[in-house]
Design a protein around this motif. Sequence first.
Motif, PDB file in Angstrom:
ATOM      1  N   LEU A  31      -7.653  83.323 -97.637  1.00  0.00           N
ATOM      2  CA  LEU A  31      -8.455  84.378 -96.778  1.00  0.00           C
ATOM      3  C   LEU A  31      -8.431  85.841 -97.263  1.00  0.00           C
ATOM      4  O   LEU A  31      -9.782  86.473 -97.391  1.00  0.00           O
ATOM      5  N   ASN A  32      -7.309  86.370 -97.353  1.00  0.00           N
ATOM      6  CA  ASN A  32      -7.195  87.905 -98.009  1.00  0.00           C
ATOM      7  C   ASN A  32      -7.791  88.162 -99.135  1.00  0.00           C
ATOM      8  O   ASN A  32      -8.685  89.048 -99.451  1.00  0.00           O
ATOM      9  N   THR A  33      -8.120  87.224-100.053  1.00  0.00           N
ATOM     10  CA  THR A  33      -8.541  87.177-101.427  1.00  0.00           C
ATOM     11  C   THR A  33     -10.282  87.194-101.106  1.00  0.00           C
ATOM     12  O   THR A  33     -10.719  88.227-101.605  1.00  0.00           O
ATOM     13  N   ASP A  34     -10.758  86.414-100.110  1.00  0.00           N
ATOM     14  CA  ASP A  34     -11.993  86.133 -99.980  1.00  0.00           C
ATOM     15  C   ASP A  34     -12.566  87.517 -99.279  1.00  0.00           C
ATOM     16  O   ASP A  34     -13.629  88.134 -99.511  1.00  0.00           O
ATOM     17  N   VAL A  35     -11.661  88.070 -98.514  1.00  0.00           N
ATOM     18  CA  VAL A  35     -12.111  89.485 -97.606  1.00  0.00           C
ATOM     19  C   VAL A  35     -12.403  90.387 -98.584  1.00  0.00           C
ATOM     20  O   VAL A  35     -13.200  91.148 -98.647  1.00  0.00           O
ATOM     21  N   ALA A  36     -11.458  90.444 -99.676  1.00  0.00           N
ATOM     22  CA  ALA A  36     -11.178  91.564-100.614  1.00  0.00           C
ATOM     23  C   ALA A  36     -12.375  91.402-101.382  1.00  0.00           C
ATOM     24  O   ALA A  36     -13.302  92.524-101.913  1.00  0.00           O
ATOM     25  N   ASN A  40     -15.473  94.152-101.932  1.00  0.00           N
ATOM     26  CA  ASN A  40     -15.671  95.027-103.258  1.00  0.00           C
ATOM     27  C   ASN A  40     -16.407  94.423-104.263  1.00  0.00           C
ATOM     28  O   ASN A  40     -16.433  94.577-105.352  1.00  0.00           O
ATOM     29  N   ARG A  41     -17.662  93.581-103.687  1.00  0.00           N
ATOM     30  CA  ARG A  41     -18.518  93.161-104.684  1.00  0.00           C
ATOM     31  C   ARG A  41     -19.332  94.132-105.436  1.00  0.00           C
ATOM     32  O   ARG A  41     -19.484  95.040-104.954  1.00  0.00           O
ATOM     33  N   ASN A  42     -19.658  93.705-106.676  1.00  0.00           N
ATOM     34  CA  ASN A  42     -20.505  94.532-107.751  1.00  0.00           C
ATOM     35  C   ASN A  42     -21.816  93.519-107.970  1.00  0.00           C
ATOM     36  O   ASN A  42     -21.277  93.083-109.204  1.00  0.00           O
ATOM     37  N   ASP A  43     -22.695  93.135-107.502  1.00  0.00           N
ATOM     38  CA  ASP A  43     -23.422  92.090-108.034  1.00  0.00           C
ATOM     39  C   ASP A  43     -24.606  92.958-108.647  1.00  0.00           C
ATOM     40  O   ASP A  43     -25.159  93.928-108.374  1.00  0.00           O
ATOM     41  N   PRO A  44     -25.107  91.835-109.565  1.00  0.00           N
ATOM     42  CA  PRO A  44     -26.290  92.498-110.456  1.00  0.00           C
ATOM     43  C   PRO A  44     -27.533  92.401-109.483  1.00  0.00           C
ATOM     44  O   PRO A  44     -27.629  91.484-108.640  1.00  0.00           O
ATOM     45  N   ASP A  45     -28.251  93.214-109.925  1.00  0.00           N
ATOM     46  CA  ASP A  45     -29.698  93.304-108.985  1.00  0.00           C
ATOM     47  C   ASP A  45     -30.275  92.058-109.019  1.00  0.00           C
ATOM     48  O   ASP A  45     -30.923  91.624-107.965  1.00  0.00           O
TER      49      ASP A  45
END
Length: 132
Positions: A31-36, A40-45
């Motif tokens: 769960l904590n990994t998924d929350v992080a 903190n995502r950096n998705d391509p447009d």
Amino acid sequence: GSKAHPALGMCVPIMIILKCCSSGGGAYADLNTDVAYMLNRNDPDWFETGCLSYFDAAWSTMCAEACLCLAKITGYNSQSQDKSSALIKEGLKCLEVSAKTLEKEYGKIVNSMAYSYYSQILSELENLSAPV
């Protein structure tokens, strides 16, 4: 080493949603990994429109739903209230992107199925963020 194709990242929010649903609303192992990850995502447009054409959903709406699911789980744990609030804010921020993707000039809706999904997640996030 070899890197995974960036499109594999499109699976992460879907997997988070599935893990949240299968956990019955309780905490699960990573769960904590998924929350992080969601905070903190950096998705391509191109994820936004790619998702729209393949899944009839805006990428940002799927991310908002993952945030919603995680916020519900973390919200039940008083020690995780800050995480829950951050996830709700992130989900609402994702939905701002969805609105820009799905609503074009003069209020024209680009994809009615995707817009219906967006509206449902928006309603649930707004209800979750409303003061009790």
